[in-house]
Design a protein around this motif. Sequence first.
Motif, short mmCIF file in Angstrom:
data_model
loop_
_atom_site.label_atom_id
_atom_site.label_comp_id
_atom_site.label_asym_id
_atom_site.label_seq_id
_atom_site.Cartn_x
_atom_site.Cartn_y
_atom_site.Cartn_z
N ALA A 9 21.64 35.54 23.63
CA ALA A 9 22.82 34.69 23.86
C ALA A 9 24.03 35.28 23.12
O ALA A 9 25.17 35.22 23.60
N GLU A 10 23.76 35.84 21.96
CA GLU A 10 24.83 36.46 21.16
C GLU A 10 25.48 37.61 21.95
O GLU A 10 26.70 37.79 21.96
N HIS A 11 24.65 38.37 22.67
CA HIS A 11 25.18 39.50 23.43
C HIS A 11 25.90 39.03 24.69
O HIS A 11 26.89 39.64 25.11
N ALA A 30 33.63 38.15 26.33
CA ALA A 30 34.99 38.36 25.82
C ALA A 30 35.72 39.50 26.54
O ALA A 30 36.81 39.29 27.08
N PRO A 31 35.16 40.71 26.59
CA PRO A 31 35.90 41.78 27.29
C PRO A 31 36.04 41.53 28.79
O PRO A 31 37.05 41.91 29.39
N VAL A 64 37.16 51.38 21.35
CA VAL A 64 37.82 50.84 22.54
C VAL A 64 36.82 49.99 23.34
O VAL A 64 35.61 50.21 23.27
N ASP A 65 37.34 49.01 24.08
CA ASP A 65 36.54 48.30 25.07
C ASP A 65 36.90 48.84 26.44
O ASP A 65 38.09 48.92 26.78
N ALA A 118 39.61 41.37 30.57
CA ALA A 118 39.88 42.29 31.67
C ALA A 118 40.19 41.55 32.97
O ALA A 118 40.70 42.13 33.92
N GLY A 119 39.85 40.26 33.00
CA GLY A 119 40.07 39.49 34.23
C GLY A 119 39.11 39.91 35.34
O GLY A 119 39.43 39.81 36.51
N ILE A 120 37.94 40.41 34.94
CA ILE A 120 36.94 40.83 35.93
C ILE A 120 35.88 39.73 36.02
O ILE A 120 35.27 39.36 35.01
N GLU A 121 35.68 39.23 37.24
CA GLU A 121 34.70 38.16 37.41
C GLU A 121 33.31 38.75 37.57
O GLU A 121 33.03 39.47 38.52
#
Lengths: 227, 299
Positions: free
Chosen positions: A185-187, A193-194, A125-126, A198-201
């Motif tokens: 940068a990969e991380h 993405a999550p 899960v994320d 999630a729409g979290i700024e």
Amino acid sequence: MTEFDLAEAPIRELNSRLHKLPPDTNERAWRIVNPRGAHSIAVGLTLPIEVRIEGHVGYYCAGMNKEATVVIDGQCGWGLAENIMSGTVRVTGNASQGVAATGRGGLVVVEGDAGARCGVSMKGVDIVVAGSIGHMSAFMAQRGRLVVCCDAGDDLGDSIYEAVIYVGGKTGRLGADCIEKEMTAEHVADLRAPLERAGIEADPTKFRRFGSARKLYHFNVDHADSY
Amino acid sequence: MCGIVGLFVKNPDQRASLGANLSRMLVGMTDRGPDSAGIAVYHDPSEAGWCKLTLFHPDETYAWRAMAGELAAALEEETDVSLKANHAVLAAEAEEGAVRAWLTAHHPEVRIMGYGTLMEVYKDKGKPASVVDKYGIAAMGGTHGIGHTRMATESAVTTEHSHPFTAASDMCLVHNGSLSNHNRLRLWLQRRGQVFESDNDTEVAARYFAHRLGEGASLREAMEAGLKDLDGFYTFAMGTRDGFAVLRDGIACKPAVLAETDDWVAMASEYRSLAGLPGVEDAKVWEPEPTVVYSWSLN
């Protein structure tokens, strides 16, 4: 919109109605009112329906969720979205302990703080928490991402396997075999993405990454005293 | 498993409904504790020079008035008694320690549930709804109160084993959890003069806090000392004459939720117990953090 008033009918009736929906149901949007802290609201959903719960809920809300989108407009008790398989569960307030415990897929968003043992034994899960999380979070976490925009309590990631933890604020004492790792940068892309889903700024470049040192994976007789 | 509740009313205009709200909260914890229930209410202050004791005898026909008369004669002071089922509230124009000593010497069959100048304690077997009805809790006003619903896992379902536990004047404790070092701590407290009435672990915690308060600690200091000396799982709610406090152990595997408005602060094991409180929709609701003492005072 189908409305269900938990002051008028019991929780079992609600869950039974949700479970009996056929795959081609037209009742795809539900509004649940007067939850008054009741346990096990909207558990075991298996269809891509949308359920909005207006008020505070008790334990195990949206447990075992599959496909559905569940939004709790309020605060939430223990075990939110326990063993979530897919879909999205969002709480606009705080959540108590054990958010998304053993969750295998999908997305769980806590817009406030989450309590202790957030993401315990998560398996894919994320989890995105806009606030802070309590102690012993991501204990034995196997897979998935735990994203914490503010602070994480003590013993974060104790005995962690291959889940990844991103923390935007401070961390307390790290758990056994959990270490801070380089944030490449990969991380940053992996974290973006999550956060977007999630729409979290939050700025992903400001996070730190934690994961397993992989020292506890196999029994090592030379370390017998430390087990 | 048990349920605990506490309500502390900040706005004097809302004190008349303390008992009604506390009853609703206790009934809301029925699923966590259907075996027995107990409640302590801080209300109806004694007149200067008077004390009051809540007493229990299993026989509802116990001769309370005769006993109160004997006490009045022995101490040469006035007494008054009001009956509530198998409980009695005994008021005496005397020092409370002297009344307790006389009761222990002359009526050991009577159990002292609580004592002081404000606090009354009612405990009984049965569902919370029947217990609050039996003692008329809903009609009581007051400043604060705590309650407990019990699902017994280790010891018998009796009034004696029910919470709240009292260990000092106007002080009581409810507990959800279990202590693992209570035997050793009981011995430690006994050596320091505490006298025990049961084998219950929560009584040890109550007498521990009473011991610390007796040493001069504040409510907050007493609870902070408990973090070091009490080993086990706990969510505590404690009432004193003018204060109310909540504490969870560091592991925090026993639940608790706090809610606060300008008018009141309430604590319960689960939110559903708070769902009926007036204005709870707009209350600040949060989970108390482990090892943090939350306390409120009337002063």
